[in-house]
Design a protein around this motif. Sequence first.
Motif, PDB file in Angstrom:
ATOM      1  N   GLY A  73      -0.221   0.815  -7.626  1.00  0.00           N
ATOM      2  CA  GLY A  73      -0.227   1.961  -6.783  1.00  0.00           C
ATOM      3  C   GLY A  73       0.041   1.031  -5.402  1.00  0.00           C
ATOM      4  O   GLY A  73      -0.009   1.699  -4.625  1.00  0.00           O
ATOM      5  N   PHE A  74       0.840   0.220  -5.319  1.00  0.00           N
ATOM      6  CA  PHE A  74       1.124  -0.281  -4.053  1.00  0.00           C
ATOM      7  C   PHE A  74       2.408   0.245  -3.557  1.00  0.00           C
ATOM      8  O   PHE A  74       2.637   0.387  -2.589  1.00  0.00           O
ATOM      9  N   TYR A  75       2.833   1.293  -4.498  1.00  0.00           N
ATOM     10  CA  TYR A  75       4.257   2.206  -3.608  1.00  0.00           C
ATOM     11  C   TYR A  75       3.865   3.727  -4.167  1.00  0.00           C
ATOM     12  O   TYR A  75       4.848   3.899  -2.856  1.00  0.00           O
ATOM     13  N   ASP A  76       2.628   3.911  -3.790  1.00  0.00           N
ATOM     14  CA  ASP A  76       2.093   5.191  -4.166  1.00  0.00           C
ATOM     15  C   ASP A  76       2.567   5.827  -2.865  1.00  0.00           C
ATOM     16  O   ASP A  76       2.936   7.296  -2.880  1.00  0.00           O
ATOM     17  N   LEU A  88       4.783  -3.902   5.294  1.00  0.00           N
ATOM     18  CA  LEU A  88       4.490  -2.947   4.872  1.00  0.00           C
ATOM     19  C   LEU A  88       5.348  -1.896   5.143  1.00  0.00           C
ATOM     20  O   LEU A  88       5.435  -1.972   6.964  1.00  0.00           O
ATOM     21  N   VAL A  89       6.040  -0.577   4.745  1.00  0.00           N
ATOM     22  CA  VAL A  89       6.605   0.808   5.207  1.00  0.00           C
ATOM     23  C   VAL A  89       5.656   1.776   5.270  1.00  0.00           C
ATOM     24  O   VAL A  89       5.251   2.168   5.182  1.00  0.00           O
ATOM     25  N   PRO A  90       6.397   3.125   6.849  1.00  0.00           N
ATOM     26  CA  PRO A  90       5.316   4.429   6.420  1.00  0.00           C
ATOM     27  C   PRO A  90       5.379   4.496   4.813  1.00  0.00           C
ATOM     28  O   PRO A  90       6.416   4.887   4.423  1.00  0.00           O
ATOM     29  N   ASP A  91       3.756   5.573   4.550  1.00  0.00           N
ATOM     30  CA  ASP A  91       2.821   5.506   5.632  1.00  0.00           C
ATOM     31  C   ASP A  91       2.056   4.231   4.392  1.00  0.00           C
ATOM     32  O   ASP A  91       0.818   5.098   4.534  1.00  0.00           O
ATOM     33  N   PRO A 102      -2.640  -0.749   5.662  1.00  0.00           N
ATOM     34  CA  PRO A 102      -3.204  -2.478   5.181  1.00  0.00           C
ATOM     35  C   PRO A 102      -4.117  -2.494   4.603  1.00  0.00           C
ATOM     36  O   PRO A 102      -3.986  -3.499   3.566  1.00  0.00           O
ATOM     37  N   HIS A 103      -5.072  -1.941   4.664  1.00  0.00           N
ATOM     38  CA  HIS A 103      -6.524  -1.852   4.387  1.00  0.00           C
ATOM     39  C   HIS A 103      -7.057  -1.739   3.038  1.00  0.00           C
ATOM     40  O   HIS A 103      -7.120  -2.098   1.793  1.00  0.00           O
ATOM     41  N   GLN A 104      -5.683  -0.524   2.711  1.00  0.00           N
ATOM     42  CA  GLN A 104      -5.960  -0.335   1.297  1.00  0.00           C
ATOM     43  C   GLN A 104      -4.328  -0.802   0.557  1.00  0.00           C
ATOM     44  O   GLN A 104      -5.388  -1.232  -1.136  1.00  0.00           O
ATOM     45  N   THR A 134      -3.513  -7.367   9.900  1.00  0.00           N
ATOM     46  CA  THR A 134      -3.079  -6.692   9.753  1.00  0.00           C
ATOM     47  C   THR A 134      -2.649  -5.463  10.587  1.00  0.00           C
ATOM     48  O   THR A 134      -3.011  -5.803  12.117  1.00  0.00           O
ATOM     49  N   GLY A 135      -1.522  -4.795   9.992  1.00  0.00           N
ATOM     50  CA  GLY A 135      -0.801  -4.334  11.260  1.00  0.00           C
ATOM     51  C   GLY A 135      -0.066  -2.706  10.803  1.00  0.00           C
ATOM     52  O   GLY A 135      -0.083  -2.657   9.579  1.00  0.00           O
ATOM     53  N   ARG A 136      -0.300  -1.926  10.942  1.00  0.00           N
ATOM     54  CA  ARG A 136       0.042  -0.498  10.223  1.00  0.00           C
ATOM     55  C   ARG A 136       2.165  -0.117  10.656  1.00  0.00           C
ATOM     56  O   ARG A 136       2.157  -1.067  11.876  1.00  0.00           O
ATOM     57  N   PRO A 137       2.969  -0.157  10.081  1.00  0.00           N
ATOM     58  CA  PRO A 137       4.078   0.683   9.939  1.00  0.00           C
ATOM     59  C   PRO A 137       3.873   1.453  11.515  1.00  0.00           C
ATOM     60  O   PRO A 137       3.803   2.063  11.308  1.00  0.00           O
ATOM     61  N   PHE A 138       4.942   1.613  11.476  1.00  0.00           N
ATOM     62  CA  PHE A 138       5.683   2.780  12.508  1.00  0.00           C
ATOM     63  C   PHE A 138       6.991   3.032  12.671  1.00  0.00           C
ATOM     64  O   PHE A 138       7.798   1.853  12.218  1.00  0.00           O
TER      65      PHE A 138
END
Length: 458
Positions: free
Chosen positions: A246-249, A329-332, A335-337, A363-367
């Motif tokens: 599921g890493f690339y889903d 990580l990249v969009p979308d 990080p928690h998932q 953690t940090g979300r991609p942009f």
Amino acid sequence: MNDVRTYLEQKREEHLDELKQLLAIPSVSALSEHKEDVRKAAAWFVDTLQKAGLEHVEMIETKGHPLVYADWLHAKGKPTVLIYGHYDVQPVDPINLWETPPFEPSIREGKIFARGATDDKGQTFMHIKALEALLKTEGTLPVNVKLIIEGEEEIGSPNLDPFVEQEQNKLQADVLVISDTPMLGKGKPAICTGLRGLCSLQIDVKGTKGDLHSGLYGGAVQNSVHALVQLLDSMRNEKGQVMVEGFYDDVVDASPEERESFARLDHHDDEMKDELGVTELFGEEGFSTLERTWIRPTLEINGIYGGFQGEGVKTVIPSEAHAKITCRLVPDQDPHQIASLIEKHIEGHTPLGVKVTTTRFDTGRPFAASIDHPAIQAAARSYEAIYGEPAVFTRMGGSIPVVETFHRLMKLPIVLMGFGLPSENFHAPNEHFHLENFDKGLVTLCHYWHELANIEEN
């Protein structure tokens, strides 16, 4: 702009002395013994902002390290710019690899060496001095400005997100500008339009109740270090692909046009190999080096330890083993998932005879942003005006957690216009900042505020 250039040239040595004062403060946010040093850096910014002519300057307490805020809001009818920076720095280990002490700034070969020189004290300092130069020479600013400078970026900005959420009116602006990203190379300005996100975990493996004699028990019990190595090896294959289900889903692929634009950039793998001292580069099969570092997610082992670490040999079967991993990580990707998927993978791949626990950290979300926004195009014009080279549009493999926060909560367009170089050792020994970009960057920022003030006319 001639008066601004003259002012900056006349004040150059004074500005560098001030920068040295700032860089001498060991504001390492990750280490509790530097708590007062971090606060000292915040106080330094308060004093410097006041002297520069900014208004409503204040130190804002948080549950951790303080924030610093300032503004100047007298450009009626002009855009309001929110400038973000951070005054905390990374730890300096390994200290023995520094040619000069990390908190004793030194200038040599046209560079200033110190922890934080480029990430991000030096670049944040430039913003203040650019505003000061305009106020001293023109008596006003072409745009309204607000500044928010934090002391926890290097530990994931845990207290900035709630502050932004609570103080959206205070921080409201038309555009957010950040200088904490690298240019493409020497003399090659770049505007970053995407950042990778981050999730990080520690993995702890526990086997026997204590270390055992390898002669008496070897072959009869599980070795915790072997178990950890086996577990980590299951997470990535020989083609550089992450094997966590599921890493690339949720990965959003870059457009063909963007990938083509990366291919046109002046990047050479051989030069990178020479610079890094390796015989070969390695990464996910089917992607170029720039694509691997900008638009593809990763899983990396950052540290692994267990068993005897001293000189010589000690014949033991280690009771415990530990590893630290991070994913870019990249969009979308969330990080928690991703952390949950890794924990599930660990549960399904834990070798017999050991117990494994995990601890989540930063953690940090991609942009990602569009290059078409007028504020980004104005930045490109400003770079070209001062550097004499067209700015290119890039992404960056690193993370600035607050970028996604501002984008998500306040819907702000974000301009990432940095002045560092990829080779300047940020996060590593001998961090430095090229003074050529210190000088040109100051003028570029002054030019940009005027470009932004006239953005509707352009």
